[in-house]
Design a protein around this motif. Structure first.
Motif, PDB file in Angstrom:
ATOM      1  N   HIS A 416       0.846  -1.188   0.000  1.00 42.75           N
ATOM      2  CA  HIS A 416       0.000   0.000   0.000  1.00 42.75           C
ATOM      3  C   HIS A 416       0.881   1.238   0.000  1.00 42.75           C
ATOM      4  CE1 HIS A 416      -3.368  -2.596   0.891  1.00 42.75           C
ATOM      5  NE2 HIS A 416      -2.716  -3.076   1.943  1.00 42.75           N
ATOM      6  N   LYS A 417       0.433   2.248  -0.730  1.00 42.88           N
ATOM      7  CA  LYS A 417       1.143   3.522  -0.716  1.00 42.88           C
ATOM      8  C   LYS A 417       0.609   4.385   0.415  1.00 42.88           C
ATOM      9  CE  LYS A 417       2.252   3.688  -5.640  1.00 42.88           C
ATOM     10  NZ  LYS A 417       2.174   4.487  -6.880  1.00 42.88           N
ATOM     11  N   PRO A 418       1.456   5.231   0.989  1.00 42.08           N
ATOM     12  CA  PRO A 418       0.952   6.128   2.033  1.00 42.08           C
ATOM     13  C   PRO A 418      -0.040   7.117   1.448  1.00 42.08           C
ATOM     14  CG  PRO A 418       3.190   6.722   1.399  1.00 42.08           C
ATOM     15  CD  PRO A 418       2.895   5.417   0.726  1.00 42.08           C
ATOM     16  N   HIS A 419      -0.862   7.669   2.306  1.00 44.21           N
ATOM     17  CA  HIS A 419      -1.892   8.603   1.857  1.00 44.21           C
ATOM     18  C   HIS A 419      -1.255   9.871   1.285  1.00 44.21           C
ATOM     19  CE1 HIS A 419      -5.405   6.466   3.469  1.00 44.21           C
ATOM     20  NE2 HIS A 419      -4.537   6.019   4.357  1.00 44.21           N
ATOM     21  N   LYS A 420      -1.896  10.380   0.229  1.00 48.93           N
ATOM     22  CA  LYS A 420      -1.362  11.544  -0.459  1.00 48.93           C
ATOM     23  C   LYS A 420      -1.857  12.821   0.193  1.00 48.93           C
ATOM     24  CE  LYS A 420      -0.854   9.313  -4.959  1.00 48.93           C
ATOM     25  NZ  LYS A 420       0.598   9.501  -4.989  1.00 48.93           N
ATOM     26  N   SER A 421      -1.111  13.870  -0.038  1.00 47.78           N
ATOM     27  CA  SER A 421      -1.515  15.199   0.396  1.00 47.78           C
ATOM     28  C   SER A 421      -2.053  15.931  -0.835  1.00 47.78           C
ATOM     29  CB  SER A 421      -0.324  15.952   1.000  1.00 47.78           C
ATOM     30  OG  SER A 421      -0.704  17.254   1.381  1.00 47.78           O
ATOM     31  N   HIS A 422      -3.363  16.093  -0.879  1.00 46.99           N
ATOM     32  CA  HIS A 422      -4.001  16.699  -2.044  1.00 46.99           C
ATOM     33  C   HIS A 422      -3.971  18.226  -1.945  1.00 46.99           C
ATOM     34  CE1 HIS A 422      -5.483  12.832  -3.415  1.00 46.99           C
ATOM     35  NE2 HIS A 422      -5.932  12.574  -2.186  1.00 46.99           N
ATOM     36  N   PRO A 423      -4.121  18.917  -3.085  1.00 44.92           N
ATOM     37  CA  PRO A 423      -4.199  20.387  -3.059  1.00 44.92           C
ATOM     38  C   PRO A 423      -5.381  20.855  -2.230  1.00 44.92           C
ATOM     39  CG  PRO A 423      -3.819  19.590  -5.295  1.00 44.92           C
ATOM     40  CD  PRO A 423      -4.107  18.379  -4.465  1.00 44.92           C
ATOM     41  N   GLN A 424      -5.203  21.947  -1.522  1.00 42.79           N
ATOM     42  CA  GLN A 424      -6.234  22.486  -0.646  1.00 42.79           C
ATOM     43  C   GLN A 424      -6.841  23.738  -1.255  1.00 42.79           C
ATOM     44  OE1 GLN A 424      -7.139  20.776   2.131  1.00 42.79           O
ATOM     45  NE2 GLN A 424      -5.612  19.259   1.499  1.00 42.79           N
ATOM     46  N   ASN A 425      -8.000  24.145  -0.684  1.00 39.82           N
ATOM     47  CA  ASN A 425      -8.687  25.385  -1.064  1.00 39.82           C
ATOM     48  C   ASN A 425      -9.039  25.401  -2.551  1.00 39.82           C
ATOM     49  OD1 ASN A 425      -8.333  26.321   1.604  1.00 39.82           O
ATOM     50  ND2 ASN A 425      -6.304  27.137   1.081  1.00 39.82           N
ATOM     51  N   LYS A 426      -9.592  24.277  -3.033  1.00 38.07           N
ATOM     52  CA  LYS A 426     -10.033  24.183  -4.419  1.00 38.07           C
ATOM     53  C   LYS A 426     -11.553  24.074  -4.448  1.00 38.07           C
ATOM     54  CE  LYS A 426      -5.823  24.175  -6.016  1.00 38.07           C
ATOM     55  NZ  LYS A 426      -5.285  25.320  -6.783  1.00 38.07           N
ATOM     56  N   ILE A 427     -12.127  24.442  -5.596  1.00 34.97           N
ATOM     57  CA  ILE A 427     -13.583  24.394  -5.731  1.00 34.97           C
ATOM     58  C   ILE A 427     -14.008  22.969  -6.079  1.00 34.97           C
ATOM     59  CG2 ILE A 427     -13.720  26.788  -6.451  1.00 34.97           C
ATOM     60  CD1 ILE A 427     -14.006  25.848  -9.326  1.00 34.97           C
ATOM     61  N   PRO A 428     -15.267  22.559  -5.744  1.00 37.46           N
ATOM     62  CA  PRO A 428     -15.742  21.222  -6.103  1.00 37.46           C
ATOM     63  C   PRO A 428     -15.652  20.983  -7.612  1.00 37.46           C
ATOM     64  CG  PRO A 428     -17.223  22.224  -4.516  1.00 37.46           C
ATOM     65  CD  PRO A 428     -16.247  23.296  -4.916  1.00 37.46           C
ATOM     66  N   GLY A 446     -16.756  19.253  -1.519  1.00 39.14           N
ATOM     67  CA  GLY A 446     -15.461  19.896  -1.320  1.00 39.14           C
ATOM     68  C   GLY A 446     -14.639  19.340  -0.184  1.00 39.14           C
ATOM     69  N   LYS A 447     -14.963  18.117   0.304  1.00 36.00           N
ATOM     70  CA  LYS A 447     -14.277  17.581   1.478  1.00 36.00           C
ATOM     71  C   LYS A 447     -13.283  16.472   1.154  1.00 36.00           C
ATOM     72  CE  LYS A 447     -18.056  18.612   4.710  1.00 36.00           C
ATOM     73  NZ  LYS A 447     -19.019  18.055   5.693  1.00 36.00           N
ATOM     74  N   ALA A 448     -13.465  15.773   0.036  1.00 35.57           N
ATOM     75  CA  ALA A 448     -12.622  14.609  -0.237  1.00 35.57           C
ATOM     76  C   ALA A 448     -12.314  14.523  -1.726  1.00 35.57           C
ATOM     77  CB  ALA A 448     -13.306  13.322   0.232  1.00 35.57           C
ATOM     78  N   TYR A 449     -11.130  13.945  -2.029  1.00 33.76           N
ATOM     79  CA  TYR A 449     -10.733  13.689  -3.401  1.00 33.76           C
ATOM     80  C   TYR A 449     -11.030  12.225  -3.732  1.00 33.76           C
ATOM     81  CZ  TYR A 449      -8.307  18.115  -4.210  1.00 33.76           C
ATOM     82  OH  TYR A 449      -8.012  19.437  -4.409  1.00 33.76           O
ATOM     83  N   ASN A 450     -11.560  11.992  -4.935  1.00 30.59           N
ATOM     84  CA  ASN A 450     -11.877  10.644  -5.396  1.00 30.59           C
ATOM     85  C   ASN A 450     -11.051  10.315  -6.635  1.00 30.59           C
ATOM     86  OD1 ASN A 450     -14.037  10.258  -3.450  1.00 30.59           O
ATOM     87  ND2 ASN A 450     -15.194  11.710  -4.689  1.00 30.59           N
ATOM     88  N   LYS A 451     -10.595   9.070  -6.708  1.00 27.90           N
ATOM     89  CA  LYS A 451      -9.774   8.653  -7.852  1.00 27.90           C
ATOM     90  C   LYS A 451     -10.647   8.531  -9.092  1.00 27.90           C
ATOM     91  CE  LYS A 451      -7.877   4.549  -7.774  1.00 27.90           C
ATOM     92  NZ  LYS A 451      -6.950   3.447  -7.455  1.00 27.90           N
ATOM     93  N   MET A 452     -10.108   8.999 -10.226  1.00 26.44           N
ATOM     94  CA  MET A 452     -10.839   8.964 -11.482  1.00 26.44           C
ATOM     95  C   MET A 452     -10.434   7.736 -12.298  1.00 26.44           C
ATOM     96  SD  MET A 452     -10.784  12.989 -12.568  1.00 26.44           S
ATOM     97  CE  MET A 452     -11.897  12.669 -13.935  1.00 26.44           C
ATOM     98  N   CYS A 453     -11.203   7.458 -13.329  1.00 26.90           N
ATOM     99  CA  CYS A 453     -10.961   6.317 -14.209  1.00 26.90           C
ATOM    100  C   CYS A 453      -9.572   6.420 -14.833  1.00 26.90           C
ATOM    101  CB  CYS A 453     -12.044   6.258 -15.284  1.00 26.90           C
ATOM    102  SG  CYS A 453     -11.854   4.906 -16.446  1.00 26.90           S
ATOM    103  N   VAL A 454      -8.911   5.248 -15.007  1.00 23.39           N
ATOM    104  CA  VAL A 454      -7.556   5.231 -15.531  1.00 23.39           C
ATOM    105  C   VAL A 454      -7.509   5.621 -17.003  1.00 23.39           C
ATOM    106  CG1 VAL A 454      -7.620   2.810 -16.225  1.00 23.39           C
ATOM    107  CG2 VAL A 454      -5.447   3.837 -15.523  1.00 23.39           C
TER     108      VAL A 454
END
Length: 783
Positions: A416-428, A446-454
């Motif tokens: 498993h990879k460690p959790h990423k630090s996503h960009p903050q203060n972005k719009i939905p 605006g609370k969580a990032y979801n992985k998109m299709c490959v």
């Protein structure tokens, strides 16, 4: 002069939370901000809370403040309930113009709010629902009938003269709490005239308006202005946000105290050894301590309250020079406390090692030695703080050391990879690609990032893997359609597929038959008309008069016919010069179909028949109730499965098998009542495979008995899950013939297996419906 009201220190400790420490009930102060409301109504403006009736009424009255009430009128929530009790219509203005005015009213049922727009000019009632299906159509119609009776009592308008319909293309809410916000947004747009810009409303933006609504309510009343003026160096928006936090915190504290008091009252005088009860008490006590760590007192200021013993009795008055007979008193509440926001350093309580205690759950505190600790909010634990992983971007709890499970397994086994630090203060909706080539998208809240299709060009989210449901099922990824186009625009892509923009500004695939202007069925390249064998539809002349005829380029004759107060083009029989209308899905009338050897039922009758569906284990799981004019029921069943137009399409997409070779004929139905026969038969079969049941009462007793006897005649052919559902119905419980059959059949059945099959059936339909809704939502977002 104003009255200064104080209390002794001893009395302050005995006052409940519902009172200010100086003895004034808080609800008395806030009832001027929201007329007829209280503290609960003010707290409902807090994010992700349901707006109450009083809050919606106050917000609507704010919108109508500068509107001519003779032409535009708002009827408060609850007026219809009062009318239903004693016939009171005083809430309807006598100065309102019932000939050309417009009235707005909000219906509350089942914790859902919808807007009713009444146009007196054309005697029409239209409702706007941001979450269709939550309130049944029967309840909506009953409510509209009550409005019609109110108008008849007040304005003398015949209650049978109204027309009822639902607004189309209404934006839908993306959560479970913003239906009240949508009602206020609809009113704001309707006041502009017509339907305003309702179609262009952004569903994710509407819930954010409640902050400005609460701010305007506070600004428009003297007590509200006193609360805003308590923070003179703050912006009005920030001060309003603090007040909503205070109201919500007080509401949580009151709720916890009430629940704890009820638990204590339930305890026996000799003590209660129940571990669950003790655990609930400890949890409630912890919630109370957590909420009490923040300020819960209304800010100091000058407030107007009504005179009377209910307010003045528990207080002692100083400098009282205006007497006690006035309707309102202006009092001054001395309070030096301030609302403590999450992260503020004022009035901070700390533990033995200096970690703050009056912080929100999830707060991470960094100690001087660099270790990080997360506040759990559980004060009944020995240590409310829990150690966080030493990897700075990771916010998971440490497990047996300084690292979390994920980071430690990455260092040792690297699965498993460690959790990423996503960009903050972005719009939905914000998208970006990380250093590993993985694409991420910020969710609607605006609370969580979801992985998109490959797949790089696919805009959908990955589901249970690296690809989305569409790409995993073998369908082509969504296309990038032209932008800045108007509804009705058509174009053909590089693959020869035609697309058309609908009224919702989304592109839909058109039928592959180039002359046909209809949309293709879902999962198919052709439209329903072309799938069932009917000739391709044509673009008819716009000027359609009754009796006028024309012939299209394929030699098909069309005639203008008046149906339901409308004149539309109907296809004529292609046999010679026959002037009869062609039958549905055919080019000839019934008489000539018979002459040509195509089997259809005589006398415009339809056959009600049943088709079984087999699950993935090839076990019959249920039946779907259908109707057709074809004598060849197997062909009719194949056409139904191919069309994918009913609930059982979700079973087809999931790989279930339709038993088209063993169709069960039930009974014939006259053309005028074929829908009633179908719906009633489906109801008597326990609902069949359907998402909802349409109750019908137009059948006679004899017609219903015919259906009952037809069902009893085919009991041996029905699947066991269908028979089990029927056995739960009161009608079949009282039927001796059914009970005799069921007593014999159920001896060979295992109830757990039947329930498992029914649950699998319901889950398959539910998952298919969710997948379809998510794909439609993704298509709308991409368009």
């Amino acid at each position: 002069e104003f009255n200064v009201v104080t209390m002794s220190q001893e009395d302050n400790y005995n006052l409940p939370l519902t009172h200010h420490p100086e003895g004034i009930p808080v609800d008395v102060i806030l009832s001027r901000v929201i007329p007829g409301g209280d503290e609960i109504d003010c707290a409902s403006f807090f994010p992700e809370e349901l707006l109450t009736d009083a809050a919606i009424n106050a917000g609507a009255e704010q919108l109508f403040r500068n509107v001519d009430h003779t032409t535009q009128f708002y009827l408060p929530i609850g007026a219809t309930a009062v009318f239903g009790v004693d016939g009171n219509v005083e809430s309807l203005s006598r100065h309102f113009n019932p000939e050309e005015g417009q009235l707005y009213n909000v219906q509350n049922y089942n914790n859902h709010w919808i807007l009713h727009h009444v146009n007196f000019d054309d005697r029409s009632m239209r409702y706007l629902d941001s979450l269709p299906g939550t309130i049944s159509g029967i309840k909506i119609r009953e409510y509209q009938d009550r409005l019609a009776r109110m108008f008849q009592s007040r304005y003398g308008i015949d209650r049978c003269s109204w027309r009822y319909h639902a607004a189309v293309n209404v934006p839908r809410q993306r959560d479970a709490f913003s239906c009240g916000d949508f009602c206020l947004a609809f009113i704001q747009e309707l006041l502009k005239g017509g339907l305003g810009d309702i179609n262009s409303l952004e569903p994710l933006e509407i819930p954010t308006r409640r902050l400005s609504i609460a701010m305007e309510l506070l600004r428009s009343e003297v007590n509200g202005r006193s609360m805003l003026e308590a923070g003179p160096n703050e912006r009005a928006e920030d001060r309003t946000r603090k007040m909503l936090i205070l109201f919500h915190r007080r509401l949580q504290l009151r709720s916890a105290k009430t629940s704890l008091r009820q638990l204590v009252d339930q305890s026996t005088p000799y003590g209660d050894s129940s571990s669950n009860l003790n655990a609930r008490k400890l949890a409630l006590e912890a919630d109370i301590r957590n909420a009490s760590a923040f300020n819960t007192i209304l800010p100091g200021g000058k407030y107007y309250v009504p005179s009377g013993p209910t307010v003045i009795t528990p207080t002692r008055i100083r400098r009282c020079q205006s007497g006690l007979t006035q309707e309102a008193k202006r009092i001054h509440l001395d309070d030096e406390t301030e609302i403590c926001m999450p992260g503020d350093t004022s009035a901070i309580l700390t533990d033995k090692v200096g970690r703050p205690l009056n912080v929100e759950r999830g707060y991470i505190h960094t100690m001087p030695d660099g270790t990080r600790w997360k506040w759990s909010g559980l004060l009944h634990q020995r240590c409310p703080y829990q150690k966080v992983c030493s990897n700075k971007p990771c916010e998971l709890l440490a497990y047996g050391g300084d690292r979390c499970k994920s980071c430690r397994s990455w260092e040792v086994l690297k699965p498993h990879k460690p959790h990423k630090s996503h960009p903050q203060n972005k719009i939905p909706g914000y998208e970006y690609e990380d250093e590993d080539g993985v694409r991420w998208k910020l969710s609607g809240n605006g609370k969580a990032y979801n992985k998109m299709c490959v797949n790089k060009f696919c805009p959908l989210l990955a589901g249970g893997g690296d690809t989305c449901y569409t790409c995993r099922s073998g369908r082509k990824p969504h296309k990038s359609h032209p932008g800045n186009k108007s509804p009705g625009y058509e174009y053909e892509d590089d693959d020869g597929v035609r697309w058309k923009m609908g009224s919702d500004k989304g592109f839909n695939k058109m039928c592959s038959n180039k002359p046909c202007p209809l949309l293709a069925l879902r999962g198919s390249a052709t439209c329903r008309s072309c799938v069932t064998g009917r000739k391709s539809n044509r673009r008819h002349p716009k000027n359609c008069n009754e009796g006028s005829e024309y012939e299209d380029d394929e030699g098909i004759r069309w005639k203008g016919v008046q149906l339901n107060d409308k004149i539309r083009w109907e296809q004529l029989c292609c046999y010679g010069k026959c002037d009869h209308q062609s039958s549905r899905n055919f080019n000839m009338c019934r008489a000539h179909l018979t002459k040509c050897g195509i089997g259809v039922y005589k006398g415009h009758e339809s056959m009600i028949y049943l088709m079984r569906w087999l699950n993935l284990s090839k076990i019959p799981a249920g039946v779907v109730c259908l109707m057709t004019i074809l004598e060849d029921l197997e062909k009719a069943a194949i056409n139904h499965v191919r069309a994918e137009c009913c609930t059982d399409r979700f079973l087809k997409w999931a790989g279930w098998t339709p038993d088209t070779g063993n169709v069960i004929p039930l009974c014939k139905a006259p053309a005028s009542k074929r829908w009633d026969f179908k719906f009633y038969a489906r109801t008597m079969l326990g609902g069949g495979i359907s998402t909802f049941i349409r109750p019908r009462v137009t059948l006679t007793w004899g017609e219903k008995e015919d259906i009952h006897h037809a069902i009893l005649a085919i009991l041996n052919e029905l699947p066991n899950p269908t028979l089990y559902r029927m056995s739960q119905m009161d009608h079949w419980k009282a039927d001796e013939n059914f009970q005799l059959f069921w007593t014999t059949r159920r001896q060979r059945l295992v109830k757990s297996e039947i329930l498992s099959i029914l649950k699998d059936l319901e889950d398959t339909i539910r998952n298919g419906a969710w997948a379809e809704a998510e794909e439609e939502e993704d298509e709308e977002m991409e368009d």
